[in-house]
Each structure stands twice: as C-alpha cells, then as structure tokens.
Design an enzyme around this catalytic site. Structure first.
Site, PDB file in Angstrom:
ATOM      1  N   GLU A   1      32.795  -6.861  27.839  1.00  0.00           N
ATOM      2  CA  GLU A   1      32.815  -6.066  28.898  1.00  0.00           C
ATOM      3  C   GLU A   1      32.654  -6.610  30.396  1.00  0.00           C
ATOM      4  OE1 GLU A   1      32.275  -1.205  27.491  1.00  0.00           O
ATOM      5  OE2 GLU A   1      30.653  -2.404  28.952  1.00  0.00           O
TER       6      GLU A   1
ATOM      7  N   HIS B   1      32.429 -17.434   3.344  1.00  0.00           N
ATOM      8  CA  HIS B   1      33.552 -17.202   2.190  1.00  0.00           C
ATOM      9  C   HIS B   1      34.797 -16.096   2.544  1.00  0.00           C
ATOM     10  CE1 HIS B   1      30.868 -18.835  -0.798  1.00  0.00           C
ATOM     11  NE2 HIS B   1      29.947 -18.741   0.429  1.00  0.00           N
TER      12      HIS B   1
ATOM     13  N   LYS C   1      40.370   6.541  27.396  1.00  0.00           N
ATOM     14  CA  LYS C   1      39.948   8.062  27.666  1.00  0.00           C
ATOM     15  C   LYS C   1      40.929   8.906  28.413  1.00  0.00           C
ATOM     16  CE  LYS C   1      35.038   6.376  28.417  1.00  0.00           C
ATOM     17  NZ  LYS C   1      34.028   6.085  29.568  1.00  0.00           N
TER      18      LYS C   1
END
Ligand code: PA5
Length: 447
Positions: free
Chosen positions: A289, A310, A424
């Site tokens: 951010e 792995h 949003k």
C-alpha cells in the site's frame, strides 16, 4: 542484548556496494523528510516517534481493558481489516503456541483472540456465530474510518448476537471500540452505547498503527507483554533515528531500491518459521500500500520455507530473474526437539539422529540461500535473535522506518492509498448504495 541485523552481502552479484551507497544522499534526505515533515504525506508521520511517546498510563489503560476482557470472556473477537487487523494477527501468531487455538480451556497457552471482519465470507461469519453461541465472548471493533464495510458487517452480526445472549447493558461492557477521536459511525455508536474506547491518532495511517491500541489491545488480550513489544520498537526507533551509516533501516531501503533500479521488481519475504506467516502478510500490506502507486513499486510477495520450496522453489530457482529475496532468519527456537535413532533405519535418516530439528532447518536455510544466490536471486538477510515481544517490536519499527525511507527513495507518497477506493466504488454501485445511483447505472450498463 543482541540486535536485529541486516546483511546485504549476497546482493552484490546484482548491484555493487557503490550502487547501494550511491543512494545514501537520497536516503539521508528521506530521513530528513520523515523527521521534519517536509515530504509527501506529512500528515501521517505520527508513527515516527510513536514508540518513545507512548506513556506508561496509556499502556496501563490498554492492559486494564485487556484484563477486563480476559476475565469475562472465553473468546474475544477482534474485528478489523487491513491495517486494523494484520499487525495484531502477525504478532499474536509470531508469539503463540502453534496449536493455541486448539488448546483446551484452562491451558495457559490457549489463545482466546479470534479475528473477524477481515473478509466477507458468509460461511466464515456463520460458523463463527455458531461457535460463539452460548459462549462468553467479547468484541474489540477496530476501524479508523468507522465506515469500512467488512468490519461493519461482522460487527453488526456479532453485536446483535452478544446483545441477544447478554442483554444490551451487559453486552456493552464487553465491547471495546478502537477508532478515530471524533469522526465516523463507529465513534458515534460507541458514544451512544457507552463502550470503552481507544483512539487511533489522526496522524497514524492504518498500516502503521500496530503500536497503537489497534494492535496493542488484541495482543494484550492474547496474553503477550505489550511493554516489551513497545520497548523493542523504542530500541529500533533510537537505532534508526539519525544518520544513514550504520542505520539498518536505511541500508535495507537503499539496497532494495538499488535492486529495483537494476530490474529486480519483485521482493519475496522468506521465512523458515511458520509462526512468521502472518508477519509477512503484515509486511506485504505495509510495502504494497505504501509503494504500489504512480505505475511504480516493488511487488511484495512472500513464501514460507521449507513448505513452499516444494511448490514455489522451482520458480524461484529458475524462473524469470526479476526477483530478490529478503530472508527473516530466526537464530534460536523456544523449544528443543532431537531426532531419534531408529535401529531399523528404513527411512535412512539415522545420519540425522541426535541432531536438533532446528539444525536441519538451518542447513535447509543455508542450502537454499546458496542455491538461490547461485541461481541469480539476490539475497538480503535479516537476522532476528529470537521470536520474542522485544524482537518483534524491533522488527515492526525497523520495517516501518525502512518503508518510509524506501517510499521517498522511490519518489511516491508512501502514506496514502488512493487505489484502495476503486473496488469499493464499484461494490457500492453494484449494491445500490444510496448516493451511488449514477455509478450504478454506468456499471450495470457494462455487465
Ligand atoms: O492502511 C490502511 O489505511 C488500510 O489498510 C486500512 O487499515 C483498512 O482499509 C481498514 O480501514 P479502517 O481502519 O478505516 O476500517
């Protein structure tokens, strides 16, 4: 007491020491901007001197609220998302017994903190409500803005459940709100309902807020020593306050920016201790951010080794050479476990008999480092003496300070997050939120 150390020697095949040091004047300027508030985002520099400014009375207030919740609740749900969640989660996971959530009641190692409001999973919330049915539980609701959708939904559900289980008056004694001093829906609700509250300072952004009650209250409820955590942060605040030379935060910031300028666009935060998984999640938010904007920024990613050797090991060893690793290397373990001898030796492991499990882990770490460096992956190593409150406090402040310096080296405002609003806006338009009528029409026309 030992210190956290940063070692950048294994980056020198990709960048020279001179290239790293060439950034020293820029780093010094970045530090000056953090100190005098002359850089971008200077309204959000409250974290810079936060550890040394925390008072004893403030810590006592947090500890008293935590004790009240611990004394009265079997479970405490910490509701929050992003910066209002990840710091507490990182520290609690870093310090807890690995099976703390499964420990029976009465076991001192049992963790009573559960997190919610960090997703909108209907099953997650439904199953949580089912778990809490008939149980003694409390809520810490954390939201700086007081308007974030995910925690607001979780709080609405759990508040209603708590009130129906205890009655409104009793429920309000088991709810603590951590929010803005004056603004926002949560502040208004807390005032009306008479909840105990803590303030998130205006000048501390979410991802820099773990050393405010946002992080300290859930961490104290989980039974950890917040004074030692803050002491660790104070030690690092002092160690990184002045000068670039010998300053571990400046060294890390300069090295990762030198690597970025040399084409290493992805940083992988590596741990060899599963307790650090959520520390990496906190770190990813802090750097993601803060730096991912204006078309720029190192992409922060993370792996848990040896587990992910792995799965991701192949890519890291031989994939596109645009990556570098930053390894969190924990020197000592809390417990000792020795690998036993087996007379039959059918698994061929007797060469390890008598060795500690951590000795094997350390050789896996060393072997991986050498292999990845040979494969063209520059390696920064951060050595942490042990997973304790003090060292996690040091590490938190170290990464915060380095993030501020690094963001200014990159040339962005490290303290805003305008891009977070895009999803949003769409979500509210799609859900027909009042005030979004025009956006609703536009977005629905696209579908
Ligand atoms: O770092 C940030 O600012 C964000 O991640 C916020 O912490 C997150 O969006 C939650 O916001 P709030 O605490 O206002 O609910």
């Amino acid at each position: 007491m030992k210190n956290i150390e940063v070692n950048v020697k294994e980056t020198l095949a990709a960048v020279t020491g001179e290239q790293i040091q060439a950034l020293a004047p820029e780093a010094a300027n970045a530090m000056k901007m953090l100190a005098d508030g002359s850089g971008l985002g200077s309204d959000f520099l409250g974290w810079v001197n936060l550890p040394s400014e925390i008072t004893d009375a403030h810590l006592s207030d947090i500890e008293a609220a935590a004790k009240n919740l611990r004394d009265n609740c079997d479970y405490v749900v910490a509701i929050g998302i992003g910066g209002s969640y990840l710091g507490a989660k990182a520290v609690i996971e870093g310090l807890s017994d690995s099976f703390a959530q499964l420990r029976p009641e009465g076991d001192a190692r049992r963790c009573r903190v559960i997190f919610a409001g960090q997703n909108i999973g209907e099953d997650y919330l439904n199953e949580l409500q089912d778990l809490l049915k008939g149980r003694k539980f409390g809520i810490i609701v954390i939201s700086k803005s007081g308007t974030t959708t995910e925690p607001a939904i979780a709080f609405r559900l759990l508040k209603e459940q708590l009130e129906s289980q205890l009655g409104k008056a009793e429920a309000s004694k088991r709810i603590v709100a951590v929010t803005d001093a004056a603004r926002g829906a949560l502040r208004q609700l807390a005032t009306e309902e008479g909840y105990k509250t803590f303030v998130i300072p205006d000048n501390v952004g979410g991802r820099f807020s773990v050393l405010t009650p946002v992080g300290l209250l859930p961490i104290a409820v989980a039974g950890f020593d917040i004074r030692a955590l803050v002491d660790g942060a104070r030690r690092m605040e002092a160690a990184t306050a002045e000068g670039v030379e010998g300053n571990p935060a400046a060294l890390y910031a300069m090295t990762r920016n030198a690597l970025y300028r040399a084409g290493k666009k992805i940083e992988i935060l590596v741990n060899f201790n599963p307790k650090l998984h959520f520390f990496a999640e906190w770190w990813k938010q802090l750097y993601g951010e803060s730096e991912g904007k204006d078309g720029k920024g190192i992409y922060p990613s993370s792996v848990d080794f040896t587990t992910d050797l792995h799965s991701m090991g192949q890519w890291i060893q031989e994939g596109e050479r645009t990556i570098f690793e930053t390894v969190l290397s924990v020197e000592t373990t809390a417990h000792k476990t020795v690998i036993p001898t087996d007379p039959a030796n059918l698994d061929g492991l007797n060469f390890l008999a008598g060795k500690r499990v951590d000795e094997v882990n350390k050789m896996a770490e060393l072997g991986t480092r050498l292999a990845h460096v040979d494969g063209g992956v520059p390696n920064i190593r951060i050595t942490i003496p042990a997973l304790t409150e003090t060292y996690l406090g040091e590490l938190i402040y170290f990464f915060e300070k380095a993030c501020g310096i690094s963001g200014y080296l990159l040339g962005v405002n490290p303290f805003n997050q305008p891009g977070v609003e895009a999803y949003k806006r769409n979500m509210f338009a799609l859900l027909d939120k009042p005030g979004y009528e025009e956006a609703s029409a536009v977005i629905k026309a696209r579908l």
